[in-house]
Write a protein that holds these residues in place. Structure first.
Motif, mmCIF file in Angstrom:
data_model
loop_
_atom_site.group_PDB
_atom_site.id
_atom_site.type_symbol
_atom_site.label_atom_id
_atom_site.label_comp_id
_atom_site.label_asym_id
_atom_site.label_seq_id
_atom_site.Cartn_x
_atom_site.Cartn_y
_atom_site.Cartn_z
ATOM 1 N N PRO A 58 0.798 -1.229 0.000
ATOM 2 C CA PRO A 58 0.000 0.000 0.000
ATOM 3 C C PRO A 58 0.832 1.281 0.000
ATOM 4 C CG PRO A 58 -0.902 -1.568 1.569
ATOM 5 C CD PRO A 58 0.417 -2.132 1.110
ATOM 6 N N ILE A 59 1.965 1.262 0.706
ATOM 7 C CA ILE A 59 2.803 2.458 0.759
ATOM 8 C C ILE A 59 3.400 2.754 -0.620
ATOM 9 C CG2 ILE A 59 4.787 3.531 1.858
ATOM 10 C CD1 ILE A 59 2.343 3.023 3.716
ATOM 11 N N GLY A 77 -11.972 0.042 2.554
ATOM 12 C CA GLY A 77 -11.620 -0.951 3.562
ATOM 13 C C GLY A 77 -10.619 -0.492 4.600
ATOM 14 N N MET A 78 -10.374 0.794 4.710
ATOM 15 C CA MET A 78 -9.362 1.292 5.644
ATOM 16 C C MET A 78 -9.638 0.836 7.076
ATOM 17 S SD MET A 78 -6.575 2.982 6.152
ATOM 18 C CE MET A 78 -6.205 4.185 4.856
ATOM 19 N N LYS A 79 -10.897 0.788 7.461
ATOM 20 C CA LYS A 79 -11.228 0.440 8.839
ATOM 21 C C LYS A 79 -10.801 -0.984 9.194
ATOM 22 C CE LYS A 79 -14.935 1.056 12.196
ATOM 23 N NZ LYS A 79 -16.360 1.406 12.401
ATOM 24 N N ASP A 80 -10.687 -1.847 8.185
ATOM 25 C CA ASP A 80 -10.299 -3.232 8.424
ATOM 26 C C ASP A 80 -8.786 -3.429 8.477
ATOM 27 O OD1 ASP A 80 -12.967 -4.059 8.471
ATOM 28 O OD2 ASP A 80 -13.031 -4.262 6.289
ATOM 29 N N LEU A 85 -0.862 -0.089 10.319
ATOM 30 C CA LEU A 85 -0.837 0.237 8.893
ATOM 31 C C LEU A 85 -1.612 1.511 8.621
ATOM 32 C CD1 LEU A 85 -0.035 -0.372 6.026
ATOM 33 C CD2 LEU A 85 -1.973 -1.962 5.847
ATOM 34 N N GLN A 86 -2.724 1.700 9.314
ATOM 35 C CA GLN A 86 -3.481 2.953 9.167
ATOM 36 C C GLN A 86 -2.584 4.158 9.461
ATOM 37 O OE1 GLN A 86 -6.772 2.510 11.856
ATOM 38 N NE2 GLN A 86 -7.780 0.925 10.623
ATOM 39 N N ALA A 87 -1.873 4.084 10.578
ATOM 40 C CA ALA A 87 -1.004 5.199 10.974
ATOM 41 C C ALA A 87 0.104 5.417 9.947
ATOM 42 C CB ALA A 87 -0.407 4.935 12.349
ATOM 43 N N LYS A 88 0.674 4.333 9.447
ATOM 44 C CA LYS A 88 1.745 4.442 8.457
ATOM 45 C C LYS A 88 1.232 5.052 7.159
ATOM 46 C CE LYS A 88 5.519 1.794 6.344
ATOM 47 N NZ LYS A 88 6.142 0.450 6.213
ATOM 48 N N MET A 89 0.048 4.626 6.740
ATOM 49 C CA MET A 89 -0.544 5.200 5.532
ATOM 50 C C MET A 89 -0.871 6.667 5.739
ATOM 51 S SD MET A 89 -2.934 1.987 4.289
ATOM 52 C CE MET A 89 -3.504 2.769 2.761
ATOM 53 N N VAL A 136 -10.204 5.851 13.683
ATOM 54 C CA VAL A 136 -9.592 5.553 12.383
ATOM 55 C C VAL A 136 -9.306 6.857 11.642
ATOM 56 C CG1 VAL A 136 -9.904 4.419 10.148
ATOM 57 C CG2 VAL A 136 -10.735 3.307 12.232
ATOM 58 N N ALA A 137 -10.283 7.759 11.645
ATOM 59 C CA ALA A 137 -10.118 9.041 10.949
ATOM 60 C C ALA A 137 -8.925 9.816 11.489
ATOM 61 C CB ALA A 137 -11.397 9.864 11.087
#
Length: 307
Positions: A58-59, A77-80, A85-89, A136-137
């Motif tokens: 993804p990165i 699908g970000m919440k999943d 990974l969310q933080a890295k993205m 998540v946001a």
């Protein structure tokens, strides 16, 4: 030859050779010296759209999007994804100047009533998932999240169903407002998603006016609305003050602009004329496979953005 002139001449020759080498290298590595595209609008690709060119990470895909001139991104699908990974993205997007678009905020009930039912357990579940989506946001620097009120309740008149949905959305807005976050309600078409409560822009407009919150707006998906009611530009004009997010897809096929019947150049021109500064999510597939298909998709956006 004087030493000073000799050095100047040697430096000039060296610079010319280096320039020629750089140009030759660029021609064999994808025009690395070509300036980044500058689209007039913030088109937001999604994960998988360019994986033949960028790979599956993804990165790396985010970096490829930025290299191609895209300044936005969306991920249903970000919440999943894991919080790590969310933080890295989120950090990667911030560094690349990419604005995060929507992610899906809650479990969508496709075949049974949820928010339309007015049942407390369904409302509580929805509100809990909205609270989770706030976190998540924060990790991905998102402003918008997608909400689909779900399936109709055939045992209730539409007026009562609408009231049930509005009450749930009012309570969700109270959760989102302190964080300056916005849920965007997405009307979906009857062909791909039969039996859903929310189908038309005017219906979404009515609901948003009743909720009366900056945290409850419309996601105008051009693909869905072309199928449901057409008349795209006039309908967008009428609902404009409640539209906070836009998604793209041509019809038929739900692929990139120029692959179907929608005159996207005119639609984009209208959106730009309204001073829209939000994200236009590229919620569609690729018309052609492989690396060539991905580059053809980018070319289609260049063409449609040239108004």
């Amino acid at each position: 030859m004087q030493r000073r002139k000799f050095v100047q001449s040697a430096l000039a020759t060296s610079a010319a050779l280096m320039s020629t080498a750089a140009v030759n290298a660029a021609s064999t590595t994808g025009n690395l010296l070509t300036p980044k595209r500058q689209f007039k609008l913030k088109y937001g690709p999604h994960i998988g759209m360019f994986e033949n060119n960028a790979g599956k990470d993804p990165i790396d895909q985010l970096k490829f999007m930025a290299d191609q001139g895209f300044t936005a991104f969306e991920d249903n699908g970000m919440k999943d994804r894991t919080p790590e990974l969310q933080a890295k993205m989120g950090e990667t997007m911030a560094k690349l100047g990419i604005q995060m678009g929507v992610f899906v905020a809650h479990k969508i009930y496709w075949t049974e009533p949820s928010l339309t039912s007015g049942k407390q357990d369904k409302r509580d579940e929805f509100l809990q998932q909205i609270k989770e989506s706030v976190e998540v946001a924060k990790r991905v620097n998102a402003t918008w999240m997608t909400v689909v009120p779900g399936y109709v309740d055939l045992r209730q008149e539409m007026g009562y169903q609408t009231a049930n949905v509005i009450e749930s959305l009012k309570q969700a807005s109270a959760i989102l407002e302190p964080h300056k976050l916005t849920m965007v309600l997405e009307p979906l078409n009857f062909r791909d998603h039969p039996g859903l409560f929310l189908t038309k822009a005017a219906q979404g407009y009515t609901v948003c006016k009743a909720v009366n919150s900056p945290s409850c707006k419309i996601l105008f998906d051009i693909y869905h609305q072309q199928i449901t009611e057409g008349n795209l530009i006039p309908n967008m004009e009428r609902a404009w003050d409640e539209i906070a997010y836009i998604q793209i897809g041509d019809n038929p096929g739900r692929k990139e602009p120029t692959s179907g019947e929608i005159n996207y150049k005119n639609v984009f021109k209208f959106i730009h004329s309204k001073g829209f500064t939000g994200v236009l999510g590229m919620e569609h597939g690729n018309a052609k496979p492989g690396k060539e298909g991905e580059m053809a998709l980018i070319k289609a956006y260049e063409e449609s953005d040239s108004f």
